[in-house]
Design an enzyme around this catalytic site. Structure first.
Site, PDB file in Angstrom:
ATOM      1  N   LYS A  24      41.153  43.312  76.418  1.00 54.59           N
ATOM      2  CA  LYS A  24      40.830  42.653  75.146  1.00 54.59           C
ATOM      3  C   LYS A  24      41.066  43.616  73.994  1.00 54.59           C
ATOM      4  CE  LYS A  24      36.946  45.157  74.454  1.00 54.59           C
ATOM      5  NZ  LYS A  24      36.653  46.038  73.291  1.00 54.59           N
ATOM      6  N   ASP A 136      30.701  43.577  77.321  1.00 54.03           N
ATOM      7  CA  ASP A 136      32.008  42.944  77.120  1.00 54.03           C
ATOM      8  C   ASP A 136      32.347  41.905  78.188  1.00 54.03           C
ATOM      9  OD1 ASP A 136      32.907  44.150  74.757  1.00 54.03           O
ATOM     10  OD2 ASP A 136      33.548  45.952  75.824  1.00 54.03           O
TER      11      ASP A 136
END
Length: 288
Positions: A24, A136
């Site tokens: 990401k 995350d």
């Protein structure tokens, strides 16, 4: 928006599968203060990208992993589901690079074992489980564009961007390891939410205009990370000079990224960066 291939990319037996663990970037990252539980309160627009590790999962009586990490998120993810697995990881995402590599692997383990053992859990249920072991992980379980809040456990899929053309960007890694703990400790929280930040990034994503998006990118952790690691500053300057726009550090560093208009231009810039001695590649946003 470019969609990923099906979760299972090859299955030789019902007891074994391979799955990609996608990285990401943080298009925005606001650090709003320290919570009572010791975590920092965050607000971030997270985008899943095509860079990935490859995870092989095999049913087993006990869970083992070949990563060699003492605090292995993959093992913790399997334990959350209370199933056994032999886990093998082929790493492509830089460690300590701000791209969520360890969390991406754990998210993939949750998704893969849910399928391998036919547990029937929804993405939302898996995201809630993942929040117990990593901030995350929830956003990487959901995939695509995600609004992440709290310490990372509050996630909202921004489905309105699913059908948009993918964003192309060039990653460049300065070759230094950023300690998340050190970077957060050096960060001075803004202590207030600036609603304009969220509004600007959403409007720029809607427009699809690189110049608008470049001006909307921000990361509160960038300044403290650059102070700790001057190599990040050098890398950002090199990426800008090579032609990327809106150059920003992702997460707590050390990887930086810059926007490009298309894959061809991205490959050209990545080649220049690699020639200059940086680990660099062109990637694009995806929807899981």
């Amino acid at each position: 928006m470019a969609r990923t291939k099906p979760t299972v990319i090859s299955t030789t037996k019902i007891s074994k599968l391979k799955i990609n663990a996608y990285a990401k970037v943080n298009l925005t990252l606001e650090v709003l203060g320290k919570r009572a539980d010791g975590y920092h309160a965050l607000r971030s627009i997270v985008a899943m990208i095509s860079l990935h590790d490859e995870i092989t999962l095999e049913k087993a009586n006990e869970t083992t992993s070949d990563t060699g990490y003492p605090d292995d998120l993959c093992v913790k993810a399997a334990n959350l589901l209370q199933v056994g697995a032999k886990i093998s990881v082929k790493k492509m995402i830089p460690v300590g690079g701000g791209l969520g590599g360890g969390s991406a692997d754990a998210a993939a383990v949750l998704l893969g074992l849910n399928e391998l053992y036919a547990l029937g859990k929804t993405r939302e249920e898996l995201a809630a489980l993942g929040a117990k072991i990593g901030s995350d992980i929830p956003s990487l379980v959901l995939g695509g564009f995600v609004l992440m809040e709290g310490r990372g456990e509050i996630v909202t899929r921004l489905v309105e961007f699913d059908e948009k053309p993918p964003l192309y960007m060039v990653l460049a890694n300065p070759g230094v390891f950023c300690s998340t703990k050190e970077v957060y400790s050096a960060c001075k929280p803004s202590l207030r939410e600036d609603r304009e930040i969220l509004y600007n990034i959403k409007k720029s994503l809607e427009s699809g205009e690189i110049a608008k998006l470049a001006s909307a990118l921000m990361n509160d952790l960038e300044s403290p990370a650059k102070a700790l690691h001057p190599e990040i500053v050098k890398t950002m300057k090199a990426l800008k000079a090579a032609g990327a726009e809106g150059v920003l550090m992702s997460g707590s560093g050390s990887t930086v990224f810059g926007l490009v208009p298309n894959e061809c231009r991205g490959q050209e810039i990545a080649a220049l960066m690699n020639k200059a001695g940086y680990r660099s590649e062109c990637v694009h946003t995806i929807v899981r």
